[in-house]
Enzyme design. Structure first.
Site, short mmCIF file in Angstrom:
data_model
loop_
_atom_site.label_atom_id
_atom_site.label_comp_id
_atom_site.label_asym_id
_atom_site.label_seq_id
_atom_site.Cartn_x
_atom_site.Cartn_y
_atom_site.Cartn_z
CB CYS A 181 4.82 2.41 7.56
SG CYS A 181 4.34 3.88 6.65
CG LEU A 182 6.92 1.32 1.64
CD1 LEU A 182 6.39 1.62 0.24
CD2 LEU A 182 8.15 0.41 1.55
CG HIS B 156 -0.10 6.89 5.40
ND1 HIS B 156 0.99 7.40 6.08
CD2 HIS B 156 0.16 5.58 5.22
CE1 HIS B 156 1.86 6.42 6.30
NE2 HIS B 156 1.39 5.30 5.80
CG HIS C 15 -0.95 1.26 7.27
ND1 HIS C 15 -0.04 0.83 8.21
CD2 HIS C 15 -0.27 2.11 6.47
CE1 HIS C 15 1.14 1.41 7.98
NE2 HIS C 15 1.02 2.19 6.93
CD GLU C 16 -1.19 2.51 2.70
OE1 GLU C 16 -0.77 3.68 2.62
OE2 GLU C 16 -0.43 1.56 3.02
N GLY D 14 0.85 -1.18 0.00
CA GLY D 14 0.00 0.00 0.00
C GLY D 14 0.88 1.23 0.00
CD GLN E 59 3.12 5.85 2.87
OE1 GLN E 59 2.19 5.27 2.34
NE2 GLN E 59 4.13 5.21 3.44
NI NI Z 1 2.31 3.43 5.81
#
Ligand code: NI
Length: 186
Positions: free
Chosen positions: A99-100, A145, A141-142, A50, A55
């Site tokens: 998470c990236l 963000h 989760h996304e 995701g 991000q």
């Molecule tokens: Ni994330």
């Protein structure tokens, strides 16, 4: 036609865009569609399941998810969500997340087990779908963000204390462009 997909730079913890509430998309322009292609491309290149627009430094309510591609022989099936809203939550489950934007941090997070979500896709078509398990988890989760919320804000107070130093070090090594100056990437 030439392949114009671009690898976008992932913003790392400490970058201000990650803490902002993202703006709704008013119109799906060719620029937005191109951005979505690049966002999707970047998610796959970075081995993510995701990726949300904030991000990569774009404060818009857009994300892409593909929760199964990595396990299923790398068969890609991206789902695009523009201006998403949850209609229903059901149950609860706890599992480890990463998470990236938070490299090397993995913590257990409690989320709804099942969700119903509605959004627009990249063609402006309204979609409504039901998801559970890891699919529901990544959607939540996304979505966070888009509200400027990172998963480390949802873990237990004790674990927050435990990873505080790691976070501080990440933030310290993130420059004003949201790039991590201690990590060699791309
Ligand atoms: Ni994330």
């Amino acid at each position: 036609m030439k392949n114009k997909r671009q690898l976008l730079k992932i913003r790392i913890y400490g970058d201000k865009t990650l803490n902002k509430v993202a703006e709704p998309v008013k119109e799906i322009t060719p620029e937005i569609q191109e951005f979505i292609q690049n966002l999707t491309h970047t998610m796959y290149i970075k081995n993510g399941i995701g990726l949300a627009a904030p991000q990569v430094g774009i404060s818009l309510r857009i994300y892409v998810v593909d929760p199964f591609w990595y396990k299923e022989g790398k068969k890609k099936n991206p789902y695009i969500f523009i201006n998403p809203e949850f209609l229903e939550f059901e149950g609860e489950s706890t599992a480890e997340e990463g998470c990236l934007s938070l490299p090397d941090i993995f913590e257990k997070v409690s989320r709804a087990e099942k969700v119903v979500i509605t959004a627009m896709n990249e063609n402006g078509k309204k979609i409504t779908l039901e998801a559970e398990g890891i699919f529901a988890r990544v959607l939540q989760h996304e979505f966070d963000h888009l509200g400027g919320i990172l998963f480390v804000e949802k873990i237990s107070k004790l674990r927050q204390v435990f990873i505080k130093k790691k976070l501080r070090e990440l933030a310290k090594s993130t420059d004003e462009n949201g790039e991590n100056i201690q990590r060699i990437e791309d």
